[in-house]
Design an enzyme around this catalytic site. Structure first.
Site, PDB file in Angstrom:
ATOM      1  N   GLY A  18       0.475  -1.224  -0.145  1.00 44.12           N
ATOM      2  CA  GLY A  18       0.227   0.054  -0.179  1.00 44.12           C
ATOM      3  C   GLY A  18       1.172   1.346   0.116  1.00 44.12           C
ATOM      4  N   GLY A  22      -0.771   7.832   1.288  1.00 38.36           N
ATOM      5  CA  GLY A  22      -2.083   7.531   2.588  1.00 38.36           C
ATOM      6  C   GLY A  22      -0.512   7.299   2.997  1.00 38.36           C
ATOM      7  N   TYR A 159     -15.905  -3.278   6.188  1.00 38.82           N
ATOM      8  CA  TYR A 159     -14.476  -2.703   5.903  1.00 38.82           C
ATOM      9  C   TYR A 159     -14.280  -2.862   7.710  1.00 38.82           C
ATOM     10  CZ  TYR A 159     -10.539   0.642   7.123  1.00 38.82           C
ATOM     11  OH  TYR A 159      -9.060   1.177   7.518  1.00 38.82           O
TER      12      TYR A 159
END
Length: 304
Positions: A18, A22, A159
């Site tokens: 990832g 972010g 989530y």
């Protein structure tokens, strides 16, 4: 835990999934600034290649590896590439993740399953792959959970469920590896509160408004600091941000009150504008929604 010896950041090789935006990207940049060799993994090939080139041209050491964490073979190849490039792995950070905004009864099962493929099975693939290398020379495995690994938030129920699963998996793995096997590996769960990243823009959106995270938002660099601290200091769990501590505490000790507080967040997750790109990054890299290479999120029009 006290017998696990972790290296200073400047002596480490760190793999981060990832890594194109972010928290992942914030961790990459901070680790590289402090002298670590970093291996960037994400689906956004162009973004991580550009970021790695920037780090290398400024005197750091970085390697970009395109990788979809839902694919176990690609995760294995990521580890092999990291070792070919830098000789070993000292810390592995499982950060890749995505959300879905919408009521649970409205979400298509195929979307829910795809989210779990990334958020849970990506952590599963990354953790088991990393352990095969970390057990040899010691090191740290760091998984990104969330405050909703213990609490919940409406309109992001899938989530929340996936992050509960990440916590259960990480906690059980820690017991097996650290307590039963006595392996020289520190296993950490990081639990951030809502953080100012492109998280809402990445999400698959079933709502009729552009999604947002309820304020206050923590700084992604704060989470990166917590990750790098755990990479050097054996840590069981770390909650990042005051709201993470408060919400998990309330969910555990006053669950009915926690439900009432959670319900109030339903109307705090939308901007006053139509959805921009409701498909998000559930199926596609961040480059297709314009967020690859961004640490912070884009804001929107607030309700009056």
């Amino acid at each position: 835990m006290s017998k696990v010896k972790l290296k200073p950041i400047q002596e480490q090789v760190i793999v981060i999934t990832g890594a194109s935006s972010g928290i992942g990207l914030a961790t990459v940049r901070l680790a590289a600034e402090r002298g670590a060799k970093v291996v960037l993994a994400a689906r956004s090939r162009e973004a991580i290649t550009r970021i790695a080139d920037e780090i290398n041209s400024s005197g750091g050491k970085a390697k970009a590896v395109p990788c979809d964490v839902t694919n176990g073979e690609q995760v294995e190849a990521l580890a092999e590439t990291a070792i070919e490039a830098f000789g070993r792995i000292d810390t592995w950070v499982n950060d890749a993740g995505v959300s879905i905004y919408g009521r649970l009864e409205e979400i298509k099962e195929e979307d829910a399953r795809r989210l779990f493929e990334t958020n849970f099975w990506g952590v599963y693939h990354g953790s088991l792959t990393a352990l095969r290398h970390l057990k040899t020379n010691g090191g740290a495995l760091i998984n990104l959970g969330s405050e909703v690994s213990e609490a919940v938030i409406p309109l992001q129920g899938i989530y929340s469920a996936s992050k509960h699963a990440v916590k259960g998996f990480t906690d059980a793995l820690r017991v097996e590896v650290e307590e039963l096997e006595k392996a020289p590996v520190s296993i950490t769960l990081i639990q951030p509160t809502a953080t100012d990243t492109p998280f809402p823009q990445h999400a698959r959106n079933y709502m009729d408004k552009e999604p947002k995270l309820p304020t206050p938002l923590d700084d992604p660099e704060d989470v990166a600091e917590a990750i790098l601290h755990a990479a050097q200091n054996p840590t069981r769990t770390k909650k990042v941000g005051a709201m993470s501590k408060l919400n998990t505490f309330t969910a555990k000790l006053a669950p009915k009150l926690g439900d009432k507080i959670a319900a109030k967040q339903a109307d705090r997750q939308q901007y006053n504008e139509r959805p921009r790109k409701p498909e998000g990054t559930l199926e596609h890299p961040g480059e297709l929604v314009g967020t690859a290479g961004q640490i912070h999120g884009s804001r929107g029009r607030e309700f009056d």
